[in-house]
Design a protein around this motif. Sequence first.
Motif, PDB file in Angstrom:
ATOM      1  N   ALA A 176       3.109  -0.784  13.920  1.00 44.27           N
ATOM      2  CA  ALA A 176       3.949  -0.181  12.914  1.00 44.27           C
ATOM      3  C   ALA A 176       3.990  -1.195  11.459  1.00 44.27           C
ATOM      4  O   ALA A 176       3.797  -0.958  10.582  1.00 44.27           O
ATOM      5  N   ALA A 177       4.220  -2.518  11.968  1.00 45.53           N
ATOM      6  CA  ALA A 177       4.347  -3.588  10.991  1.00 45.53           C
ATOM      7  C   ALA A 177       2.869  -3.721  10.100  1.00 45.53           C
ATOM      8  O   ALA A 177       2.837  -3.703   9.096  1.00 45.53           O
ATOM      9  N   ALA A 178       1.699  -3.652  10.962  1.00 44.23           N
ATOM     10  CA  ALA A 178       0.536  -3.710  10.506  1.00 44.23           C
ATOM     11  C   ALA A 178       0.052  -2.516   9.626  1.00 44.23           C
ATOM     12  O   ALA A 178      -0.346  -2.721   8.482  1.00 44.23           O
ATOM     13  N   ARG A 179       0.585  -1.410  10.000  1.00 47.05           N
ATOM     14  CA  ARG A 179       0.251  -0.014   9.082  1.00 47.05           C
ATOM     15  C   ARG A 179       0.922  -0.355   7.813  1.00 47.05           C
ATOM     16  O   ARG A 179       0.338   0.139   6.865  1.00 47.05           O
ATOM     17  N   SER A 180       2.230  -0.701   7.820  1.00 52.68           N
ATOM     18  CA  SER A 180       3.104  -0.771   6.644  1.00 52.68           C
ATOM     19  C   SER A 180       2.596  -1.934   5.673  1.00 52.68           C
ATOM     20  O   SER A 180       2.722  -2.014   4.531  1.00 52.68           O
ATOM     21  N   GLY A 181       2.291  -2.896   6.603  1.00 52.43           N
ATOM     22  CA  GLY A 181       2.337  -4.132   5.669  1.00 52.43           C
ATOM     23  C   GLY A 181       0.812  -4.874   5.267  1.00 52.43           C
ATOM     24  O   GLY A 181       0.801  -5.632   4.506  1.00 52.43           O
ATOM     25  N   LEU A 182      -0.087  -4.005   5.988  1.00 50.48           N
ATOM     26  CA  LEU A 182      -1.404  -4.551   5.730  1.00 50.48           C
ATOM     27  C   LEU A 182      -2.498  -3.805   5.305  1.00 50.48           C
ATOM     28  O   LEU A 182      -2.928  -2.829   5.688  1.00 50.48           O
ATOM     29  N   PRO A 183      -2.625  -3.675   3.662  1.00 51.08           N
ATOM     30  CA  PRO A 183      -3.460  -2.652   3.189  1.00 51.08           C
ATOM     31  C   PRO A 183      -4.845  -2.873   3.779  1.00 51.08           C
ATOM     32  O   PRO A 183      -5.657  -1.887   3.837  1.00 51.08           O
TER      33      PRO A 183
ATOM     34  N   ASP B 293      -9.230 -13.862   0.650  1.00 49.33           N
ATOM     35  CA  ASP B 293      -8.812 -14.455   2.009  1.00 49.33           C
ATOM     36  C   ASP B 293      -7.587 -13.324   2.493  1.00 49.33           C
ATOM     37  O   ASP B 293      -6.504 -13.184   1.691  1.00 49.33           O
ATOM     38  N   GLN B 294      -7.415 -13.114   3.794  1.00 49.45           N
ATOM     39  CA  GLN B 294      -6.375 -12.238   4.333  1.00 49.45           C
ATOM     40  C   GLN B 294      -5.305 -12.881   5.248  1.00 49.45           C
ATOM     41  O   GLN B 294      -4.335 -12.197   5.848  1.00 49.45           O
ATOM     42  N   THR B 295      -5.479 -14.154   5.445  1.00 44.22           N
ATOM     43  CA  THR B 295      -4.695 -14.854   6.266  1.00 44.22           C
ATOM     44  C   THR B 295      -3.286 -14.795   5.899  1.00 44.22           C
ATOM     45  O   THR B 295      -2.543 -14.666   6.649  1.00 44.22           O
ATOM     46  N   ASP B 296      -2.782 -15.122   4.657  1.00 45.35           N
ATOM     47  CA  ASP B 296      -1.339 -15.375   4.347  1.00 45.35           C
ATOM     48  C   ASP B 296      -0.814 -13.929   4.627  1.00 45.35           C
ATOM     49  O   ASP B 296       0.347 -13.836   5.167  1.00 45.35           O
ATOM     50  N   VAL B 297      -1.485 -12.604   4.202  1.00 48.28           N
ATOM     51  CA  VAL B 297      -0.744 -11.353   4.500  1.00 48.28           C
ATOM     52  C   VAL B 297      -0.728 -11.125   5.938  1.00 48.28           C
ATOM     53  O   VAL B 297       0.358 -10.544   6.163  1.00 48.28           O
ATOM     54  N   LEU B 298      -1.747 -11.729   6.597  1.00 46.15           N
ATOM     55  CA  LEU B 298      -1.577 -11.111   8.138  1.00 46.15           C
ATOM     56  C   LEU B 298      -0.496 -12.199   8.928  1.00 46.15           C
ATOM     57  O   LEU B 298       0.459 -11.574   9.480  1.00 46.15           O
ATOM     58  N   LEU B 299      -0.304 -13.398   8.364  1.00 51.52           N
ATOM     59  CA  LEU B 299       0.538 -14.238   8.829  1.00 51.52           C
ATOM     60  C   LEU B 299       2.078 -13.745   8.360  1.00 51.52           C
ATOM     61  O   LEU B 299       3.037 -13.735   9.200  1.00 51.52           O
ATOM     62  N   GLU B 300       2.182 -13.304   7.265  1.00 54.48           N
ATOM     63  CA  GLU B 300       3.529 -12.771   6.624  1.00 54.48           C
ATOM     64  C   GLU B 300       3.989 -11.542   7.441  1.00 54.48           C
ATOM     65  O   GLU B 300       5.073 -11.295   7.745  1.00 54.48           O
TER      66      GLU B 300
END
Length: 454
Positions: free
Chosen positions: A236-243, A286-293
């Motif tokens: 759920a967190a990934a669906r809403s936070g990770l475009p 780079d996707q690292t920051d958004v993934l960590l966030e």
Amino acid sequence: MTDLLGRLAAAVGPAHVLVDPDLRAPYETDWTRRFTGAARCVVRPADTAQVAAVLRACAAAGAPVTVQGGNTGLVGGGVPAGGEVLLSLGRLTELEPVDRLAAQVTAGAGVTLERLQRHARAAGLDVGVDLAARSAATVGGLVATNAGGVRVVRYGSMREQLTGVEAVLSDGTVLRRLAGLAKDNTGYDLTQLLAGSEGTLAVITRVRLRLVPLLPARAVALVAVDGVAGALDVLAAARSGLPGLSAAELMLADGLELVRAHGRLPAPFGAAHPAYVLVESAGRTDQTDVLLEVLAGCPAVRDATVAADATGVARLWAYRETHTEAISAAGVPVKLDVSVPVRALPGLVAALPPAVAAAAPAARLVVFGHLGEGNLHVNVLDARGAADAVTDAVLRLVADRDGSISSEHGVGRAKTAWLGLSRDAAQVALMRRIRAAVDPAGLLNPGVLFEEKD
Ligand code: 2HG
Ligand code: ZN
């Protein structure tokens, strides 16, 4: 018999009609070693015209045909039951230049997914479907089974990539819809009818596929959680936070241990956890920051390891992608591929062990899958002689939860007896009528999708 072999040899050349048992053998057993049957012969056409000639010869002889692509199927749909002509499409390898304006490509049925991916990437695009069997799985089979894989959460299954098809009916008629029109409302969607038809309506010879932008930046996290409910919180967190969400895969402790032992892989964390989610984000930057966030904001996360370089990404994916291989090395499993509404996953995962143990007390259960689609791969090892009882127990649990008895592998020969759990009588009857209208003699893939009628 001789007459048929003569016509087939005339159609494809004698070197491509294999009657010798040693030459036929690699085509006669499926990847999992669960399904095997002797073919009358293996015939290997090189193009659509040859496929049509083969089918005309078979129709004239009343000879049933089993259609095979890369033979990577997991439900026995591509191997004969016994006595069929095995039509292998591995030589249909023509690959047209990428159409960059439409972002589409036309490929012969025998082109492997891996070759198609390389071809698309060289043009700055990519294929929306990816799966572990990419080096052998062919696009004809991927469309015929409506294959899914690890990117469905972002791009959908094979049918969502499909914009056109060329196929041959059992009487040799060629259907061609390869213009790849984005808009075309001229009646029944014959292209989509063939996606997932498992070779029971026509033999797919070419496909026209939509391509997606090539995303060079990829970050992957292997996330440890307390159980499937925690995994859903991560989803759920990934669906809403990770475009850029491009994969959300579920693993459980037993499966990870099996994979580690098989591949001699290091433990990903200091301690073992009940469940793991592999989350991938892909984009242009780079996707690292958004993934960590996103992970930092999700209380269900117990531990996580993140990679964004090619080696690290491959290292984390190996935990997930080698499940099938590790299971196969441990024995011949009962392999079930089911889906339920995502919210029903924790209940289903909890219900599996007692149900399987009741059907096969010595069985070992390995469960993993595609979290985003509620798709579990239920593999049961050491089910000695209890395959049907295990299958029945698991598929009934799924049906009770409004699920599908085949999420992405198809019905094949493995699940024909259980089709009625996912399709009511009216739907099965309509599917049979469509099949009878398109292939009246029932020559294409008999025994696949539907149980044979006496
Ligand atoms: C996967 O997701 C494949 O890796 C194979 O669909 C699943 O081996 C299986 O059960
Ligand atoms: Zn899968």
